[in-house]
Write a protein that holds these residues in place. Sequence first.
Motif, PDB file in Angstrom:
ATOM      1  N   ASN A   1       5.581   2.036   7.661  1.00  0.00           N
ATOM      2  CA  ASN A   1       4.630   1.351   8.660  1.00  0.00           C
ATOM      3  C   ASN A   1       4.937  -0.073   8.546  1.00  0.00           C
ATOM      4  O   ASN A   1       4.254  -0.889   8.135  1.00  0.00           O
ATOM      5  CB  ASN A   1       3.219   1.531   8.316  1.00  0.00           C
ATOM      6  CG  ASN A   1       2.475   1.272   9.627  1.00  0.00           C
ATOM      7  OD1 ASN A   1       2.889   0.383  10.358  1.00  0.00           O
ATOM      8  ND2 ASN A   1       1.440   1.817   9.958  1.00  0.00           N
TER       9      ASN A   1
ATOM     10  N   ASP B   1       0.796  -1.273  -0.124  1.00  0.00           N
ATOM     11  CA  ASP B   1      -0.039  -0.030   0.257  1.00  0.00           C
ATOM     12  C   ASP B   1       0.923   1.202   0.040  1.00  0.00           C
ATOM     13  O   ASP B   1       1.869   1.258   0.818  1.00  0.00           O
ATOM     14  CB  ASP B   1      -0.808   0.117   1.349  1.00  0.00           C
ATOM     15  CG  ASP B   1      -1.801   1.153   1.328  1.00  0.00           C
ATOM     16  OD1 ASP B   1      -2.869   1.117   0.595  1.00  0.00           O
ATOM     17  OD2 ASP B   1      -1.403   2.002   1.953  1.00  0.00           O
ATOM     18  N   MET B   2       0.483   2.071  -0.890  1.00  0.00           N
ATOM     19  CA  MET B   2       1.457   3.518  -0.931  1.00  0.00           C
ATOM     20  C   MET B   2       1.469   4.238   0.271  1.00  0.00           C
ATOM     21  O   MET B   2       2.345   4.931   0.659  1.00  0.00           O
ATOM     22  CB  MET B   2       0.894   4.320  -2.075  1.00  0.00           C
ATOM     23  CG  MET B   2       1.901   5.546  -2.593  1.00  0.00           C
ATOM     24  SD  MET B   2       1.090   6.384  -3.891  1.00  0.00           S
ATOM     25  CE  MET B   2       0.824   5.293  -5.174  1.00  0.00           C
ATOM     26  N   LYS B   3       0.302   4.296   1.072  1.00  0.00           N
ATOM     27  CA  LYS B   3       0.395   5.106   2.225  1.00  0.00           C
ATOM     28  C   LYS B   3       1.409   4.327   3.152  1.00  0.00           C
ATOM     29  O   LYS B   3       2.270   4.840   3.908  1.00  0.00           O
ATOM     30  CB  LYS B   3      -0.807   5.134   2.918  1.00  0.00           C
ATOM     31  CG  LYS B   3      -1.184   5.824   4.091  1.00  0.00           C
ATOM     32  CD  LYS B   3      -2.443   6.228   4.725  1.00  0.00           C
ATOM     33  CE  LYS B   3      -2.331   7.001   6.100  1.00  0.00           C
ATOM     34  NZ  LYS B   3      -3.647   6.783   6.678  1.00  0.00           N
ATOM     35  N   ASP B   4       1.045   3.127   3.473  1.00  0.00           N
ATOM     36  CA  ASP B   4       2.119   2.253   4.536  1.00  0.00           C
ATOM     37  C   ASP B   4       3.579   2.292   3.781  1.00  0.00           C
ATOM     38  O   ASP B   4       4.239   2.283   4.693  1.00  0.00           O
ATOM     39  CB  ASP B   4       1.597   0.824   4.419  1.00  0.00           C
ATOM     40  CG  ASP B   4       0.193   0.835   5.124  1.00  0.00           C
ATOM     41  OD1 ASP B   4      -0.208   1.768   5.762  1.00  0.00           O
ATOM     42  OD2 ASP B   4      -0.352  -0.207   4.865  1.00  0.00           O
ATOM     43  N   TYR B   5       3.887   2.370   2.812  1.00  0.00           N
ATOM     44  CA  TYR B   5       5.113   2.371   2.223  1.00  0.00           C
ATOM     45  C   TYR B   5       5.575   3.718   2.585  1.00  0.00           C
ATOM     46  O   TYR B   5       6.836   3.871   2.919  1.00  0.00           O
ATOM     47  CB  TYR B   5       4.809   2.219   0.651  1.00  0.00           C
ATOM     48  CG  TYR B   5       6.422   1.903   0.009  1.00  0.00           C
ATOM     49  CD1 TYR B   5       7.206   0.680   0.281  1.00  0.00           C
ATOM     50  CD2 TYR B   5       7.236   2.945  -0.632  1.00  0.00           C
ATOM     51  CE1 TYR B   5       8.516   0.261  -0.418  1.00  0.00           C
ATOM     52  CE2 TYR B   5       8.408   2.964  -0.987  1.00  0.00           C
ATOM     53  CZ  TYR B   5       9.207   1.439  -1.132  1.00  0.00           C
ATOM     54  OH  TYR B   5      10.280   1.239  -1.438  1.00  0.00           O
ATOM     55  N   GLY B   6       4.959   4.801   2.083  1.00  0.00           N
ATOM     56  CA  GLY B   6       5.544   6.140   2.359  1.00  0.00           C
ATOM     57  C   GLY B   6       5.753   6.711   3.776  1.00  0.00           C
ATOM     58  O   GLY B   6       6.598   7.278   4.320  1.00  0.00           O
ATOM     59  N   THR B   7       4.696   5.796   4.725  1.00  0.00           N
ATOM     60  CA  THR B   7       5.154   6.099   6.024  1.00  0.00           C
ATOM     61  C   THR B   7       6.102   5.171   6.703  1.00  0.00           C
ATOM     62  O   THR B   7       6.228   5.126   8.041  1.00  0.00           O
ATOM     63  CB  THR B   7       3.678   6.083   6.984  1.00  0.00           C
ATOM     64  OG1 THR B   7       3.255   4.807   6.658  1.00  0.00           O
ATOM     65  CG2 THR B   7       2.959   7.272   6.362  1.00  0.00           C
TER      66      THR B   7
END
Length: 101
Positions: free
Chosen positions: A88, A80-86
């Motif tokens: 997590n 997931d782009m958000k999980d990758y970016g943060t």
Amino acid sequence: MTKTIMLACAGGMSTSLLVTKMRKAAEKRNIDVYIFATASAAISEEAQRHNLAVILLGPQISFQYDNIVNEVDVPVDVIDMKDYGTMNGDKVLSFALSKIS
């Protein structure tokens, strides 16, 4: 038995940081996994060298998904782009484990 999770991105560098965070999350949760990162160009070679449970792709190489799925015989998915970016690690670890049968 230790499950092996491979993360791949363009050069293997950005996923290396995520691997560190995933390892810490696995240690906290007492989960027996081996996690490593590689460059997209080495996916086939690394898949042959390791007994992989799952391959997770960085969002920046998601366009390679179809080619990779046809080259390997293990589950493949895109982080997931958000999980990758943060970065997590806990969520990405849970995602990886959900792909392992």
